[in-house]
Motif scaffolding. Structure first.
Motif, PDB file in Angstrom:
ATOM      1  N   LEU A 247       2.555   1.939   0.238  1.00 62.05           N
ATOM      2  CA  LEU A 247       1.907   0.967  -0.205  1.00 62.05           C
ATOM      3  C   LEU A 247       2.884  -0.228  -0.660  1.00 62.05           C
ATOM      4  CD1 LEU A 247      -0.908  -0.488  -0.779  1.00 62.05           C
ATOM      5  CD2 LEU A 247      -0.915   0.381  -3.158  1.00 62.05           C
ATOM      6  N   ARG A 248       3.933   0.162  -1.363  1.00 63.46           N
ATOM      7  CA  ARG A 248       4.694  -0.763  -1.723  1.00 63.46           C
ATOM      8  C   ARG A 248       5.380  -1.586  -0.508  1.00 63.46           C
ATOM      9  NH1 ARG A 248       5.687  -2.038  -7.083  1.00 63.46           N
ATOM     10  NH2 ARG A 248       4.654  -0.760  -8.443  1.00 63.46           N
ATOM     11  N   ASP A 249       5.892  -0.650   0.314  1.00 62.02           N
ATOM     12  CA  ASP A 249       6.627  -0.908   1.450  1.00 62.02           C
ATOM     13  C   ASP A 249       5.581  -2.004   2.421  1.00 62.02           C
ATOM     14  OD1 ASP A 249       8.989   0.210   0.842  1.00 62.02           O
ATOM     15  OD2 ASP A 249       8.428   2.286   2.188  1.00 62.02           O
ATOM     16  N   GLU A 250       4.549  -1.554   2.669  1.00 56.93           N
ATOM     17  CA  GLU A 250       3.749  -2.319   3.420  1.00 56.93           C
ATOM     18  C   GLU A 250       3.261  -3.643   2.768  1.00 56.93           C
ATOM     19  OE1 GLU A 250       2.027  -3.154   6.924  1.00 56.93           O
ATOM     20  OE2 GLU A 250       2.629  -1.061   6.406  1.00 56.93           O
TER      21      GLU A 250
ATOM     22  N   ARG B  23      -6.571  -5.880  -0.283  1.00 61.05           N
ATOM     23  CA  ARG B  23      -6.402  -4.752  -0.873  1.00 61.05           C
ATOM     24  C   ARG B  23      -6.904  -3.594  -0.038  1.00 61.05           C
ATOM     25  NH1 ARG B  23      -9.235  -1.670  -5.141  1.00 61.05           N
ATOM     26  NH2 ARG B  23     -10.924  -3.324  -4.891  1.00 61.05           N
ATOM     27  N   HIS B  24      -8.316  -3.798   0.252  1.00 55.28           N
ATOM     28  CA  HIS B  24      -8.814  -2.529   1.033  1.00 55.28           C
ATOM     29  C   HIS B  24      -7.906  -2.161   2.238  1.00 55.28           C
ATOM     30  CE1 HIS B  24     -12.125  -1.847  -1.676  1.00 55.28           C
ATOM     31  NE2 HIS B  24     -12.558  -3.106  -1.512  1.00 55.28           N
ATOM     32  N   ALA B  25      -7.461  -3.064   2.969  1.00 58.52           N
ATOM     33  CA  ALA B  25      -6.781  -2.736   4.480  1.00 58.52           C
ATOM     34  C   ALA B  25      -5.593  -2.340   3.975  1.00 58.52           C
ATOM     35  CB  ALA B  25      -6.537  -4.186   5.157  1.00 58.52           C
ATOM     36  N   HIS B  26      -4.712  -2.416   2.990  1.00 59.38           N
ATOM     37  CA  HIS B  26      -3.571  -1.805   2.679  1.00 59.38           C
ATOM     38  C   HIS B  26      -3.698  -0.544   2.155  1.00 59.38           C
ATOM     39  CE1 HIS B  26      -1.604  -5.734   2.537  1.00 59.38           C
ATOM     40  NE2 HIS B  26      -0.549  -5.350   2.972  1.00 59.38           N
ATOM     41  N   LEU B  27      -4.846  -0.358   1.197  1.00 59.87           N
ATOM     42  CA  LEU B  27      -5.216   1.024   0.826  1.00 59.87           C
ATOM     43  C   LEU B  27      -5.596   1.983   2.109  1.00 59.87           C
ATOM     44  CD1 LEU B  27      -7.070   0.245  -2.396  1.00 59.87           C
ATOM     45  CD2 LEU B  27      -4.551   1.065  -2.108  1.00 59.87           C
ATOM     46  N   ALA B  28      -6.039   1.331   3.153  1.00 56.55           N
ATOM     47  CA  ALA B  28      -6.509   2.345   4.182  1.00 56.55           C
ATOM     48  C   ALA B  28      -5.512   2.810   4.991  1.00 56.55           C
ATOM     49  CB  ALA B  28      -7.463   1.454   5.087  1.00 56.55           C
ATOM     50  N   VAL B  29      -4.339   1.926   4.851  1.00 57.39           N
ATOM     51  CA  VAL B  29      -3.175   2.336   5.984  1.00 57.39           C
ATOM     52  C   VAL B  29      -2.039   3.129   5.203  1.00 57.39           C
ATOM     53  CG1 VAL B  29      -3.878   0.537   7.694  1.00 57.39           C
ATOM     54  CG2 VAL B  29      -2.105   0.100   5.830  1.00 57.39           C
ATOM     55  N   CYS B  30      -2.352   3.284   4.041  1.00 54.98           N
ATOM     56  CA  CYS B  30      -1.130   3.881   3.383  1.00 54.98           C
ATOM     57  C   CYS B  30      -1.637   5.235   2.555  1.00 54.98           C
ATOM     58  CB  CYS B  30      -0.528   2.912   2.308  1.00 54.98           C
ATOM     59  SG  CYS B  30      -0.067   1.533   2.843  1.00 54.98           S
TER      60      CYS B  30
ATOM     61  N   LEU C 139       4.151  -9.681   2.841  1.00 54.02           N
ATOM     62  CA  LEU C 139       4.567 -10.804   1.870  1.00 54.02           C
ATOM     63  C   LEU C 139       5.548 -11.417   2.713  1.00 54.02           C
ATOM     64  CD1 LEU C 139       4.775  -9.516  -1.831  1.00 54.02           C
ATOM     65  CD2 LEU C 139       3.036 -11.157  -0.861  1.00 54.02           C
ATOM     66  N   VAL C 140       6.570 -10.761   3.294  1.00 50.23           N
ATOM     67  CA  VAL C 140       7.609 -11.546   4.026  1.00 50.23           C
ATOM     68  C   VAL C 140       7.058 -11.964   5.152  1.00 50.23           C
ATOM     69  CG1 VAL C 140       9.736 -10.726   5.499  1.00 50.23           C
ATOM     70  CG2 VAL C 140       9.405  -9.747   3.153  1.00 50.23           C
ATOM     71  N   HIS C 141       6.038 -11.322   5.967  1.00 49.05           N
ATOM     72  CA  HIS C 141       5.373 -11.737   7.093  1.00 49.05           C
ATOM     73  C   HIS C 141       4.813 -12.998   6.891  1.00 49.05           C
ATOM     74  CE1 HIS C 141       3.259 -11.045  11.191  1.00 49.05           C
ATOM     75  NE2 HIS C 141       2.286 -11.945  10.412  1.00 49.05           N
ATOM     76  N   GLU C 142       4.042 -13.144   5.919  1.00 44.24           N
ATOM     77  CA  GLU C 142       3.054 -14.355   5.385  1.00 44.24           C
ATOM     78  C   GLU C 142       3.895 -15.417   5.230  1.00 44.24           C
ATOM     79  OE1 GLU C 142       0.291 -14.327   7.076  1.00 44.24           O
ATOM     80  OE2 GLU C 142       0.071 -12.297   7.241  1.00 44.24           O
ATOM     81  N   ILE C 143       5.019 -15.190   4.243  1.00 48.42           N
ATOM     82  CA  ILE C 143       5.839 -16.379   3.945  1.00 48.42           C
ATOM     83  C   ILE C 143       6.822 -16.918   5.005  1.00 48.42           C
ATOM     84  CG2 ILE C 143       8.143 -16.595   2.696  1.00 48.42           C
ATOM     85  CD1 ILE C 143       7.005 -14.542   0.530  1.00 48.42           C
TER      86      ILE C 143
ATOM     87  N   LEU D  60       0.785  -4.693  -8.553  1.00 44.14           N
ATOM     88  CA  LEU D  60       1.923  -4.242  -7.746  1.00 44.14           C
ATOM     89  C   LEU D  60       2.424  -5.178  -6.766  1.00 44.14           C
ATOM     90  CD1 LEU D  60       1.787  -0.882  -5.709  1.00 44.14           C
ATOM     91  CD2 LEU D  60       1.755  -2.936  -4.219  1.00 44.14           C
ATOM     92  N   VAL D  61       1.384  -5.999  -6.319  1.00 40.51           N
ATOM     93  CA  VAL D  61       1.766  -7.314  -5.271  1.00 40.51           C
ATOM     94  C   VAL D  61       2.722  -8.391  -6.214  1.00 40.51           C
ATOM     95  CG1 VAL D  61       0.991  -9.441  -4.174  1.00 40.51           C
ATOM     96  CG2 VAL D  61      -0.449  -7.304  -3.930  1.00 40.51           C
TER      97      VAL D  61
END
Length: 115
Positions: free
Chosen positions: A86-89, A73-80, A94-98, A11-12
């Motif tokens: 999940l795809r949106d987050e 992974r776990h942090a993303h799964l916890a908030v979605c 990715l945009v934030h870190e880039i 997915l990433v």
């Protein structure tokens, strides 16, 4: 939400492929990594840029190890609640870190709606 590591990693990769070319073409000596949790065990950190921002590359030495963008992974799964969220987050992370690679700080990212 639950998702195994291999599916999350794909997915990433899929979300990376959807980013605009002008955002990713300038990335230099950087790798993307998926990990379950941050080293300190923090369950709320979604991503991390580990390296020298492009604006600081004058300090960058020859033979440097690649900078890393880590997606947790776990942090993303916890908030979605579902794959669309999940795809949106992941996309936002990715945009934030880039952006950190390009030297954009959290305050500016917040102003732009990416923090």
């Amino acid at each position: 939400m639950e998702m195994d590591a291999a599916t999350f990693e794909q997915l990433v990769i899929d979300e990376l492929d959807l980013l605009p070319d002008d955002m990713v073409d300038g990335l230099d000596n950087i790798i993307f990594v998926v990990e379950d949790l941050a080293e300190d065990g923090s369950a709320d950190l979604l991503g991390l840029y580990d390296g020298w921002a492009l604006t600081e590359r004058d300090l960058y030495g020859v033979g440097e190890l690649p900078d890393r963008i880590i997606v947790y992974r776990h942090a993303h799964l916890a908030v979605c609640d579902n794959e669309t969220e999940l795809r949106d987050e992941v996309h936002k992370t990715l945009v934030h870190e880039i952006a950190h690679f390009y030297g954009i700080d959290d305050a500016r990212l917040h102003e732009l709606g990416w923090a």
